[in-house]
Write an enzyme that holds these catalytic residues in place. Structure first.
Site, short mmCIF file in Angstrom:
data_model
loop_
_atom_site.label_atom_id
_atom_site.label_comp_id
_atom_site.label_asym_id
_atom_site.label_seq_id
_atom_site.Cartn_x
_atom_site.Cartn_y
_atom_site.Cartn_z
N SER A 9 0.84 -1.20 0.00
CA SER A 9 0.00 0.00 0.00
C SER A 9 0.86 1.25 0.00
CB SER A 9 -0.92 0.02 1.23
OG SER A 9 -1.64 1.24 1.28
N GLU A 41 -7.52 1.72 -6.54
CA GLU A 41 -8.91 1.80 -6.08
C GLU A 41 -9.92 1.95 -7.22
OE1 GLU A 41 -9.16 6.50 -4.88
OE2 GLU A 41 -7.81 5.18 -3.76
N HIS A 48 -6.95 -4.62 0.90
CA HIS A 48 -7.86 -3.49 1.11
C HIS A 48 -9.00 -3.91 2.06
CE1 HIS A 48 -6.66 -0.30 -2.01
NE2 HIS A 48 -5.63 -1.09 -1.79
N LYS A 101 -19.07 5.03 3.83
CA LYS A 101 -17.63 5.18 4.11
C LYS A 101 -17.07 6.40 3.39
CE LYS A 101 -13.31 2.64 3.29
NZ LYS A 101 -12.73 2.54 4.63
#
Length: 453
Positions: free
Chosen positions: A179, A334, A361, A432
Site C-alpha cells: 500500500s 482503487e 484493502h 464510508k
C-alpha cells in the site's frame, strides 16, 4: 428511504441512457491528509469542501481524542475550523477507533508517537486483516515504541502506541508494495521527528504513486520540505507544519461509478469542478474510459482552475450500448472495482494487471470480484496480481455481496443498471465515502438531471 446497514438493496435498473450532472463531495484521501496536517500545524486553519463520511468522521474523532478541536462553521458540515494538537500536552490513556479506514489506522499511529500518551488504535473486526506491518516497522525504526498483544513484530490492529514525545527519526527502510499509505503515513509525520525522516522503499514498485504525490503536495503547501533524491526515497526535513486555509477537491475516484453509468447505458454524465491539474488517481478516468469506447470531453471554466468533465457512451443502430473491451489496464488501484464492472458488461476482453495490493484493502478485492462474477454467470481469470475478463458475457441477476467494502457495493450498483433483478447486500457501506449514494444512484437511474452524490 436510506437503507439500513446490512439491508439488501434492489439495484436500480434502466433501459434508458442516463443523462445527468453529478456534484461530487470532497475527496476522502485529501480530506484526511488535510485533517492530519491541520491538527499538526502551529496555528489554526480552515478547511472547506470537507467530505462528511464515516472515514472522515473517524479521522476527526481520532484527532480530537489526541487534542485537536474541530468546529463546524455556520452549521455547514463541509467547513471546519481546526485548532491544532499540542503534542507535548497530550497525555493519559486514549483509545482510537479506526473503523475500517486505512487512512485512519495507518496515519494515526505516527501522530500518536509524538504525544506523551498511551494510545490504543483499534477498529472493526475486518480491520484486523488489513496489513499494518511496514508503517509500524518504519515508525519503530524511527524510535517510536509500539506494541500489540501476541504480535512481535506488530503487523495488525489492535496495537498500542507508547508516546514519549518526539522520536529521533532518521533513516527507515520498508517495503510499501502492499500500500502507498505506508509511505504517506511516514511522510505526513516526518517533520515532527527530531531529525526528520529519510524513507527508503525497498520493493520494486509502489502501488498508487498518485497518492504519494498527493501527500507530498499537501505537505509542501503546509511548508514542509520533502525531497526525492532518487527513486523510491523521500527525505522529510524536520520543522514546523504551517497548515493553510484549504478547499478540498471533489473526489474523482468516486466519480467513477457515475461516469461508468454513462458508459454502460450509452448515456452522458457531467461532473463539474473537475480540477485542471490534480494528484488524484481518479483523474485517470479521462484515459481509462475511452478504452471502453466512451468519449471524454473537458471544458475549462474561464478564470478558474477547474472545468466540466463529460463522459458519453454510445449506442448501436438498435439502441444497445456499445462497450468495447479495454485490453490491458495496469495499476488502477482503487479504480479497479468500477473498471471491473464495466469489463463485465463489455463485448471484448479486458485485463487488469499489477493489482495484487488490492488483496489487502477492505477485503481481498480480487477474490471478491471473482466470486461475484461467478454469481452473475461469468467466468473470469484470477491471478496473484491480475484479473482477466473475456467479455461478451450473458449475465444473470444475482445477490451480490458488498464485503463491507464501499467499492464492491458500487460495483454491484453498476451491474444492476444493466442486469435487471440485481440485489446488493449492505449498500449502506457506501457511507464510508459517499453517504448519499443510494439516493443519488436511484435518481440517476430515474432520469433526474441534477444529482448531489
Amino acid at each position: 428511504m436510506t437503507p439500513s446497514p446490512g439491508e439488501a438493496w434492489s439495484a436500480p435498473f434502466t433501459t434508458t441512457p442516463v443523462a445527468a450532472t453529478v456534484a461530487l463531495p470532497g475527496s476522502k484521501s485529501l480530506t484526511n491528509r488535510h485533517l492530519i496536517l491541520a491538527a499538526l500545524s502551529t496555528s489554526p486553519s480552515r478547511l472547506t469542501g470537507v467530505l462528511v463520511s464515516r472515514d472522515t468522521d473517524l479521522m476527526i474523532e481520532a484527532l480530537s481524542a489526541l487534542g485537536a478541536t474541530f468546529k463546524r462553521v455556520k452549521d455547514d458540515p463541509t467547513v471546519l475550523d481546526v485548532t491544532p494538537i499540542n503534542l507535548a500536552d497530550c497525555t493519559g490513556n486514549i483509545t482510537v477507533d479506526s473503523g475500517l479506514a486505512g487512512t485512519v489506522m495507518r496515519f494515526i499511529p505516527g501522530v500518536a508517537a509524538g504525544t506523551n500518551a498511551t494510545v490504543v488504535v483499534d477498529g472493526d473486526a475486518q480491520s484486523y486483516a488489513r496489513p499494518m506491518g511496514p508503517v509500524i516497522d518504519g515508525l519503530v525504526q524511527a524510535g517510536a515504541r509500539i506494541t500489540a498483544e501476541g504480535q512481535d513484530p506488530v503487523t495488525h490492529l489492535p496495537l498500542t502506541v507508547h508516546g514519549s514525545g518526539a522520536a529521533p527519526g532518521g533513516r527507515v527502510t520498508i517495503d510499501s508494495g502492499g500500500s502507498s499509505q505506508f509511505i504517506s503515513a511516514l511522510l505526513l509525520v516526518g517533520a515532527t521527528f527530531r531529525n526528520g525522516l529519510d524513507i527508503v522503499h525497498t520493493g520494486d514498485q509502489t502501488p498508487s504513486p498518485e497518492h504519494i504525490a498527493m501527500t507530498i503536495k499537501v505537505l509542501t503547501e503546509a511548508g514542509v520540505a520533502v525531497e526525492t533524491p532518487e527513486p523510491h526515497r523521500w527525505v522529510v526535513t524536520p520543522g514546523e507544519v504551517h497548515a493553510v486555509d484549504t478547499a478540498v477537491e471533489p473526489d474523482l475516484s468516486n466519480a467513477g461509478p457515475y461516469l461508468a453509468a454513462a458508459v454502460v447505458t450509452g448515456g452522458s454524465v457531467t461532473v463539474p469542478y473537475w480540477p485542471v491539474e490534480t494528484t488524484q488517481i481518479g483523474d485517470r478516468w479521462r484515459t481509462v474510459l475511452p478504452q471502453f469506447g466512451a468519449r471524454v470531453t473537458f471544458t475549462p471554466v474561464e478564470g478558474t482552475n477547474y472545468g466540466d468533465l463529460t463522459v458519453s457512451g454510445s449506442l448501436d443502430a438498435q439502441g444497445k450500448p456499445v462497450i468495447t473491451g479495454a485490453g490491458e489496464l495496469s495499476d488502477l488501484a482503487e479504480l479497479t472495482p468500477t473498471t471491473a464492472a464495466i469489463a463485465m458488461l463489455a463485448d471484448g476482453p479486458t485485463h487488469l494487471t499489477n493489482i495484487g495490493h488490492l488483496r489487502g484493502h477492505e477485503t481481498d478485492r480480487l477474490i471478491a470480484l471473482n466470486a461475484e462474477a461467478t454469481k452473475l454467470g461469468a467466468t473470469i481469470e484470477e491471478g496473484e496480481d491480475f484479473l482477466s475478463f473475456a467479455g461478451g458475457y450473458a449475465l444473470q441477476p444475482a445477490i451480490l455481496e458488498s464485503y463491507a467494502d464501499h467499492r464492491m457495493a458500487t460495483y454491484g450498483a453498476i451491474i444492476g443498471l444493466v442486469v435487471e433483478g440485481t440485489v446488493v447486500t449492505d449498500i449502506a457501506t457506501t457511507a464510508k465515502t459517499m453517504p448519499n449514494f443510494p439516493t443519488a444512484w436511484t435518481e440517476l437511474a430515474s432520469a433526474e438531471r441534477q444529482i448531489r452524490a
